[in-house]
Design a protein around this motif. Structure first.
Motif, PDB file in Angstrom:
ATOM      1  N   PRO A  95      -6.147   3.326 -33.651  1.00 51.94           N
ATOM      2  CA  PRO A  95      -6.547   3.033 -32.238  1.00 51.94           C
ATOM      3  C   PRO A  95      -5.783   3.752 -31.009  1.00 51.94           C
ATOM      4  N   CYS A 135     -15.398   3.430 -33.813  1.00 54.07           N
ATOM      5  CA  CYS A 135     -15.844   2.108 -34.066  1.00 54.07           C
ATOM      6  C   CYS A 135     -14.470   1.481 -34.842  1.00 54.07           C
ATOM      7  N   ALA A 158     -17.430  10.095 -26.497  1.00 56.01           N
ATOM      8  CA  ALA A 158     -16.049   9.668 -26.254  1.00 56.01           C
ATOM      9  C   ALA A 158     -15.012  10.424 -27.085  1.00 56.01           C
ATOM     10  N   ASN A 205      -8.500  -1.062 -36.624  1.00 57.18           N
ATOM     11  CA  ASN A 205      -7.799  -1.128 -35.617  1.00 57.18           C
ATOM     12  C   ASN A 205      -6.467  -1.736 -35.386  1.00 57.18           C
ATOM     13  N   ASN A 232     -12.139  12.481 -26.141  1.00 50.01           N
ATOM     14  CA  ASN A 232     -10.734  12.093 -26.478  1.00 50.01           C
ATOM     15  C   ASN A 232     -10.173  13.413 -27.326  1.00 50.01           C
ATOM     16  N   TYR A 279     -25.388   3.768 -29.618  1.00 50.29           N
ATOM     17  CA  TYR A 279     -23.819   3.547 -29.763  1.00 50.29           C
ATOM     18  C   TYR A 279     -23.219   4.456 -30.620  1.00 50.29           C
ATOM     19  N   GLN A 325     -13.791  14.048 -34.753  1.00 51.51           N
ATOM     20  CA  GLN A 325     -14.178  13.888 -33.267  1.00 51.51           C
ATOM     21  C   GLN A 325     -14.479  15.289 -32.828  1.00 51.51           C
ATOM     22  N   GLY A 373      -8.519   6.754 -29.415  1.00 49.86           N
ATOM     23  CA  GLY A 373      -8.969   6.468 -28.037  1.00 49.86           C
ATOM     24  C   GLY A 373     -10.240   5.634 -28.062  1.00 49.86           C
ATOM     25  N   SER A 374     -11.190   5.658 -27.244  1.00 54.22           N
ATOM     26  CA  SER A 374     -12.412   5.012 -27.165  1.00 54.22           C
ATOM     27  C   SER A 374     -13.707   5.810 -28.042  1.00 54.22           C
ATOM     28  N   GLY A 375     -13.199   6.663 -28.777  1.00 53.88           N
ATOM     29  CA  GLY A 375     -14.219   7.578 -29.401  1.00 53.88           C
ATOM     30  C   GLY A 375     -14.232   7.130 -30.873  1.00 53.88           C
ATOM     31  N   GLN A 394     -22.399   7.268 -27.950  1.00 50.26           N
ATOM     32  CA  GLN A 394     -21.620   6.909 -27.075  1.00 50.26           C
ATOM     33  C   GLN A 394     -20.268   7.364 -27.690  1.00 50.26           C
ATOM     34  N   ILE A 395     -19.938   7.007 -29.021  1.00 53.71           N
ATOM     35  CA  ILE A 395     -18.692   7.270 -29.528  1.00 53.71           C
ATOM     36  C   ILE A 395     -18.419   8.611 -30.009  1.00 53.71           C
TER      37      ILE A 395
END
Length: 299
Positions: free
Chosen positions: A233, A241, A271, A228, A275, A264, A218, A237-239, A267-268
């Motif tokens: 997770p 898939c 994010a 997941n 994060n 998409y 990231q 965070g939200s960053g 977006q990640i």
């Protein structure tokens, strides 16, 4: 605040070297002692009121039985926890696993995440749609290499694997026609270069107590695919898939989405960059500094 760093003189193997290092740590203790890494025995002769112990993971307890389990439980966890003022876990998941195996009073428990090194910083890079390079960090059993091979079958990509591959892993990758190369024992600079050369990180492990590659990826601006379950997770965070690490189709769907859905993917990445700020060195150092102050104030 003045900081002194003490490193073991001996490799952590056998009773006598560990005893000598634990005794030496006693001579080097200060107002606050912080033991981190797989050297929990260094707490044995330190002042418990002044000692902070960071336990990164205790999953190894669940792979042992009988006398080996008891000695590991006693010497690496039970006594060190008893001999510490605070016990730090690196994630909620790591703390949950710890408490599943060893009792610890709530008043001792803290959670402070691992920091990401400043070597990992954002570099703007064009995504290679024609032949994306997928970075895979780690080749242990929990790293899920065989399922990756099945999931990536027929997808035009190449894998950059960090770690030594077993014979069965090589066979699985070859049988599925995966284009790949692997490197092991990398220098720090070489590892950072692998992140920067990649187009995405695939880190769908079956278990992680934390998952450093998530925040390292990231930080450099890579899209991340991770599991997941477990701590992943929580760390991502939200960053990222999120996929099921036990479902080949779920992994495959996640990879295809990240490669072909540019909106998409962006977006990640955005994010993820947001994060990773909570794992920056200054933030984590500040959390530990506050904990040290709490220890010192109670002496």
């Amino acid at each position: 605040m003045r900081v002194k760093k003490f490193e073991n003189r001996y490799f952590s193997n056998g009773f006598i070297p560990r005893f000598l290092d634990a005794w030496a740590a006693r001579r080097h203790q200060s107002d606050v002692n912080h033991v981190t890494g797989d050297v929990h025995f260094l707490t044995f002769f330190l002042d418990p009121k002044r000692t902070v112990l960071t336990i990164h993971d205790c999953r190894n307890l669940e792979n042992k039985t009988g006398l080996r389990w008891f000695l590991l439980w006693l010497l690496w966890y039970r006594i060190p926890i008893w001999r510490s003022r605070f016990v730090v876990s690196i994630s909620n998941e790591a703390q949950r696993v710890l408490l599943r195996n060893v009792s610890c009073p709530d008043r001792k428990l803290r959670i402070i995440n691992n920091p990401v090194s400043e070597e990992f910083y954002f570099v703007n890079k064009e995504f290679n749609h024609k032949l994306p390079r997928i970075l895979v960090v780690g080749t242990g059993e929990n790293k899920n290499i065989a399922r990756y091979a099945n999931a990536l079958r027929g997808i035009n990509c190449e894998l950059s694997l960090i770690g030594r591959l077993s014979e069965s892993q090589n066979e699985s990758l070859a049988e599925n026609g995966i284009r790949y190369f692997s490197r092991a024992n990398l220098l720090r600079e070489e590892l950072v270069s692998e992140y920067r050369a990649a187009d995405l990180l695939l880190f769908a492990s079956t278990y992680e107590g934390f998952g450093m590659p998530i925040i390292e990826a990231q930080a450099v601006g890579l899209p991340v695919i991770t599991s997941n379950i477990s701590a992943m997770p929580e760390v991502a965070g939200s960053g990222a898939c999120l996929v099921s690490p036990f479902d080949v189709e779920s992994i495959r769907t996640g990879v295809i989405k990240v490669i072909f859905d540019s909106v998409y993917r962006r977006q990640i990445v955005v994010a993820g960059l947001e994060n990773v700020q909570r794992f920056r060195l200054r933030t984590i150092a500040g959390s530990y500094a506050s904990l040290y102050s709490e220890v010192y104030s109670e002496l």
